[in-house]
Design a protein around this motif. Sequence first.
Motif, PDB file in Angstrom:
ATOM      1  N   PRO A 129      28.887 118.953  28.970  1.00  0.00           N
ATOM      2  CA  PRO A 129      28.685 117.818  28.494  1.00  0.00           C
ATOM      3  C   PRO A 129      27.762 117.377  27.413  1.00  0.00           C
ATOM      4  CG  PRO A 129      29.314 117.567  30.865  1.00  0.00           C
ATOM      5  CD  PRO A 129      28.802 119.110  30.519  1.00  0.00           C
ATOM      6  N   TYR A 130      26.377 117.669  28.025  1.00  0.00           N
ATOM      7  CA  TYR A 130      25.267 117.616  27.240  1.00  0.00           C
ATOM      8  C   TYR A 130      25.399 118.176  26.006  1.00  0.00           C
ATOM      9  CZ  TYR A 130      20.253 118.681  26.310  1.00  0.00           C
ATOM     10  OH  TYR A 130      19.028 118.965  25.556  1.00  0.00           O
ATOM     11  N   ALA A 131      25.705 119.726  25.947  1.00  0.00           N
ATOM     12  CA  ALA A 131      25.852 120.367  24.522  1.00  0.00           C
ATOM     13  C   ALA A 131      26.829 119.694  23.626  1.00  0.00           C
ATOM     14  CB  ALA A 131      26.091 121.756  24.871  1.00  0.00           C
ATOM     15  N   ASN A 191      15.567 109.805  16.682  1.00  0.00           N
ATOM     16  CA  ASN A 191      16.166 109.710  18.142  1.00  0.00           C
ATOM     17  C   ASN A 191      16.120 111.053  18.859  1.00  0.00           C
ATOM     18  OD1 ASN A 191      17.988 107.228  17.462  1.00  0.00           O
ATOM     19  ND2 ASN A 191      18.754 107.962  15.962  1.00  0.00           N
ATOM     20  N   ASN A 192      15.179 110.785  19.655  1.00  0.00           N
ATOM     21  CA  ASN A 192      14.844 112.004  20.411  1.00  0.00           C
ATOM     22  C   ASN A 192      14.970 111.912  21.974  1.00  0.00           C
ATOM     23  OD1 ASN A 192      12.552 114.243  21.473  1.00  0.00           O
ATOM     24  ND2 ASN A 192      12.054 112.396  22.651  1.00  0.00           N
ATOM     25  N   ALA A 193      15.189 110.432  22.441  1.00  0.00           N
ATOM     26  CA  ALA A 193      15.357 110.309  24.114  1.00  0.00           C
ATOM     27  C   ALA A 193      16.304 111.004  24.573  1.00  0.00           C
ATOM     28  CB  ALA A 193      15.284 108.971  24.322  1.00  0.00           C
ATOM     29  N   ASN A 195      11.130 104.904  32.070  1.00  0.00           N
ATOM     30  CA  ASN A 195      10.778 104.790  33.281  1.00  0.00           C
ATOM     31  C   ASN A 195       9.164 105.106  33.443  1.00  0.00           C
ATOM     32  OD1 ASN A 195      13.192 104.096  34.373  1.00  0.00           O
ATOM     33  ND2 ASN A 195      13.808 106.212  34.433  1.00  0.00           N
ATOM     34  N   ASN A 196       8.722 105.441  32.227  1.00  0.00           N
ATOM     35  CA  ASN A 196       6.865 105.726  32.474  1.00  0.00           C
ATOM     36  C   ASN A 196       6.010 104.994  31.504  1.00  0.00           C
ATOM     37  OD1 ASN A 196       7.062 108.079  34.517  1.00  0.00           O
ATOM     38  ND2 ASN A 196       8.525 108.662  32.991  1.00  0.00           N
ATOM     39  N   PRO A 197       5.925 103.594  31.764  1.00  0.00           N
ATOM     40  CA  PRO A 197       5.218 103.168  30.759  1.00  0.00           C
ATOM     41  C   PRO A 197       3.745 103.522  30.740  1.00  0.00           C
ATOM     42  CG  PRO A 197       5.737 101.623  32.657  1.00  0.00           C
ATOM     43  CD  PRO A 197       6.644 102.853  32.832  1.00  0.00           C
ATOM     44  N   ARG A 226       9.040 123.972  26.440  1.00  0.00           N
ATOM     45  CA  ARG A 226       8.440 123.792  27.950  1.00  0.00           C
ATOM     46  C   ARG A 226       8.072 122.188  28.143  1.00  0.00           C
ATOM     47  NH1 ARG A 226       5.447 127.621  30.190  1.00  0.00           N
ATOM     48  NH2 ARG A 226       4.571 128.461  28.095  1.00  0.00           N
ATOM     49  N   THR A 227       9.023 121.313  28.718  1.00  0.00           N
ATOM     50  CA  THR A 227       8.789 120.141  28.921  1.00  0.00           C
ATOM     51  C   THR A 227       9.344 119.894  30.539  1.00  0.00           C
ATOM     52  OG1 THR A 227      10.998 119.534  28.299  1.00  0.00           O
ATOM     53  CG2 THR A 227       9.258 119.275  26.591  1.00  0.00           C
ATOM     54  N   GLU A 228       9.467 118.811  30.624  1.00  0.00           N
ATOM     55  CA  GLU A 228       9.960 118.444  32.079  1.00  0.00           C
ATOM     56  C   GLU A 228      11.577 118.152  32.249  1.00  0.00           C
ATOM     57  OE1 GLU A 228       7.483 114.869  32.651  1.00  0.00           O
ATOM     58  OE2 GLU A 228       5.776 116.161  33.268  1.00  0.00           O
ATOM     59  N   GLY A 269       9.161 108.673  23.548  1.00  0.00           N
ATOM     60  CA  GLY A 269       7.761 109.128  23.050  1.00  0.00           C
ATOM     61  C   GLY A 269       6.690 109.196  24.083  1.00  0.00           C
ATOM     62  N   SER A 270       7.326 108.888  25.490  1.00  0.00           N
ATOM     63  CA  SER A 270       6.226 108.813  26.468  1.00  0.00           C
ATOM     64  C   SER A 270       5.920 110.241  27.123  1.00  0.00           C
ATOM     65  CB  SER A 270       6.887 107.876  27.745  1.00  0.00           C
ATOM     66  OG  SER A 270       8.068 108.527  27.988  1.00  0.00           O
ATOM     67  N   ARG A 271       6.958 111.239  26.831  1.00  0.00           N
ATOM     68  CA  ARG A 271       6.614 112.531  27.415  1.00  0.00           C
ATOM     69  C   ARG A 271       6.896 113.597  26.485  1.00  0.00           C
ATOM     70  NH1 ARG A 271       9.524 113.647  31.533  1.00  0.00           N
ATOM     71  NH2 ARG A 271      10.808 111.827  31.552  1.00  0.00           N
ATOM     72  N   GLY A 272       7.085 114.957  26.596  1.00  0.00           N
ATOM     73  CA  GLY A 272       7.618 116.150  26.112  1.00  0.00           C
ATOM     74  C   GLY A 272       7.620 115.953  24.656  1.00  0.00           C
TER      75      GLY A 272
HETATM   76  N1  LIG Z   1      13.025 120.607  26.482  1.00  0.00           N
HETATM   77  C1  LIG Z   1      13.950 121.547  25.969  1.00  0.00           C
HETATM   78  O1  LIG Z   1      14.393 122.641  26.068  1.00  0.00           O
HETATM   79  C2  LIG Z   1      15.106 120.802  24.953  1.00  0.00           C
HETATM   80  C3  LIG Z   1      15.577 121.651  24.135  1.00  0.00           C
HETATM   81  C4  LIG Z   1      16.766 121.173  23.216  1.00  0.00           C
HETATM   82  C5  LIG Z   1      16.924 119.563  23.219  1.00  0.00           C
HETATM   83  N2  LIG Z   1      16.060 118.832  23.814  1.00  0.00           N
HETATM   84  C6  LIG Z   1      16.077 117.510  23.914  1.00  0.00           C
HETATM   85  O2  LIG Z   1      14.871 116.993  23.429  1.00  0.00           O
HETATM   86  C7  LIG Z   1      14.642 115.460  23.794  1.00  0.00           C
HETATM   87  C8  LIG Z   1      13.303 115.245  24.554  1.00  0.00           C
HETATM   88  O3  LIG Z   1      13.407 115.828  25.518  1.00  0.00           O
HETATM   89  P1  LIG Z   1      12.086 116.630  26.407  1.00  0.00           P
HETATM   90  O4  LIG Z   1      12.378 118.208  26.513  1.00  0.00           O
HETATM   91  O5  LIG Z   1      10.900 116.159  25.696  1.00  0.00           O
HETATM   92  O6  LIG Z   1      12.114 115.983  27.818  1.00  0.00           O
HETATM   93  P2  LIG Z   1      11.060 115.029  28.586  1.00  0.00           P
HETATM   94  O7  LIG Z   1       9.898 115.830  28.594  1.00  0.00           O
HETATM   95  O8  LIG Z   1      11.908 114.914  30.032  1.00  0.00           O
HETATM   96  O9  LIG Z   1      10.985 113.534  27.898  1.00  0.00           O
HETATM   97  C9  LIG Z   1      12.222 112.802  27.885  1.00  0.00           C
HETATM   98  C10 LIG Z   1      11.910 111.506  27.333  1.00  0.00           C
HETATM   99  O10 LIG Z   1      13.004 110.753  26.827  1.00  0.00           O
HETATM  100  C11 LIG Z   1      12.979 109.467  27.487  1.00  0.00           C
HETATM  101  N3  LIG Z   1      14.354 109.057  28.075  1.00  0.00           N
HETATM  102  C12 LIG Z   1      14.926 109.752  28.999  1.00  0.00           C
HETATM  103  N4  LIG Z   1      16.042 108.903  29.318  1.00  0.00           N
HETATM  104  C13 LIG Z   1      15.892 107.833  28.263  1.00  0.00           C
HETATM  105  C14 LIG Z   1      16.767 106.829  28.313  1.00  0.00           C
HETATM  106  N5  LIG Z   1      17.972 106.115  29.100  1.00  0.00           N
HETATM  107  N6  LIG Z   1      16.230 105.743  27.621  1.00  0.00           N
HETATM  108  C15 LIG Z   1      15.252 105.902  26.810  1.00  0.00           C
HETATM  109  N7  LIG Z   1      14.376 106.934  26.999  1.00  0.00           N
HETATM  110  C16 LIG Z   1      14.597 107.946  27.904  1.00  0.00           C
HETATM  111  C17 LIG Z   1      11.853 109.764  28.770  1.00  0.00           C
HETATM  112  O11 LIG Z   1      11.036 108.499  28.892  1.00  0.00           O
HETATM  113  P3  LIG Z   1      10.465 108.021  30.261  1.00  0.00           P
HETATM  114  O12 LIG Z   1       9.859 109.162  30.802  1.00  0.00           O
HETATM  115  O13 LIG Z   1       9.799 106.696  29.841  1.00  0.00           O
HETATM  116  O14 LIG Z   1      11.760 107.479  31.098  1.00  0.00           O
HETATM  117  C18 LIG Z   1      10.940 110.850  27.851  1.00  0.00           C
HETATM  118  O15 LIG Z   1      10.062 110.162  27.109  1.00  0.00           O
HETATM  119  C19 LIG Z   1      16.026 115.430  24.554  1.00  0.00           C
HETATM  120  O16 LIG Z   1      16.966 114.635  23.695  1.00  0.00           O
HETATM  121  C20 LIG Z   1      16.555 116.467  24.934  1.00  0.00           C
HETATM  122  O17 LIG Z   1      17.761 116.756  25.237  1.00  0.00           O
HETATM  123  C21 LIG Z   1      14.963 119.393  24.800  1.00  0.00           C
END
Ligand SMILES: NC(=O)c1ccc[n+]([C@@H]2O[C@H](COP(=O)([O-])OP(=O)(O)OC[C@H]3O[C@@H](n4cnc5c(N)ncnc54)[C@H](OP(=O)(O)O)[C@@H]3O)[C@@H](O)[C@H]2O)c1
Length: 247
Positions: free
Chosen positions: A154-156, A91-93, A34-36, A189-191, A9-12
């Motif tokens: 693998p991700y998919a 469950n989002n991380a 990694n991002n408190p 649009r995330t990181e 929940g820290s980003r995206g």
């Molecule tokens: N963006 C897209 O286009 C997209 C599309 C489909 C699905 N998703 C899925 O959406 C979810 C969120 O992704 P996002 O796009 O929001 O990415 P993001 O902006 O990179 O954010 C990822 C988040 O997950 C946390 N995280 C990563 N590895 C972790 C670990 N080992 N343990 C605990 N936390 C962890 C990060 O925490 P820290 O920063 O604190 O390390 C951060 O809060 C993911 O499951 C991703 O696969 C994203």
Amino acid sequence: MNIVLITGGSRGIGAATAVECARRGLGVVLTYNNNPAAAEAVVAGITETGGTAVAMKLDVSDSASFSAFHDSLHTALQITWDRTTFDYLFNNAGYGLYHPIGTVTEQQFDDLFKVHLRGPFFLTQTLLPLIADGGHIVNLVSATSRVATAGVAPYASFKGGLEVLTRYLAKELGPRRIRANSVAPGPIRTELGGGLNDEFETLLASQTALGRVGEPEDVAVAIAGLLSDDSRWINAQSIELAGGYII
Ligand SMILES: NC(=O)c1ccc[n+]([C@@H]2O[C@H](COP(=O)([O-])OP(=O)(O)OC[C@H]3O[C@@H](n4cnc5c(N)ncnc54)[C@H](OP(=O)(O)O)[C@@H]3O)[C@@H](O)[C@H]2O)c1
């Protein structure tokens, strides 16, 4: 007050969902890895607007830490909300890896597995005693499980596994009136994976019926709506949140 726990929940998407859930009156526990500082900024933003949120460290790839996390969460729920349970688990991380199948190493494969399937499985198992009857589990999967996209095999595949696990959770937790659904965003649009460059974004927008990529807030409002009582009969589903991506 209902309480949601959001991993990553820290980003995206996780951060946007934390803000939206708090805006709708939920208490929020968000985790970071990694991002408190980013997590604390989300908490501060929620607190400034009258909401209640706490941030906790959690590495979802480290299942050995889940028991201690359970205990810390139990304490945080008591101190912050005078509760011993919470209502919604999101469950989002996660993180992205872009490699053609021919170049993926066993280490990369195992690392992705730990975060995207093994972690959510055993974290959910560990936290089940803390989830209130009548609660809801939402798993974040991906449109890449429907649309084969070169470089993310693998991700998919693990997201596809999590989608299947969601239906099994709904089946086994039904007697406790706990719903389980997955949501599958298209490009947002995330990181994730280093973010989108202009050329890639233009391509993805052209492949989307609504003509743009998604914003984290597009996903957040859908998840908050799914958690609400208006969605109480939606169960064991995977819902794509993609604006009509490659249809
Ligand atoms: N963006 C897209 O286009 C997209 C599309 C489909 C699905 N998703 C899925 O959406 C979810 C969120 O992704 P996002 O796009 O929001 O990415 P993001 O902006 O990179 O954010 C990822 C988040 O997950 C946390 N995280 C990563 N590895 C972790 C670990 N080992 N343990 C605990 N936390 C962890 C990060 O925490 P820290 O920063 O604190 O390390 C951060 O809060 C993911 O499951 C991703 O696969 C994203």
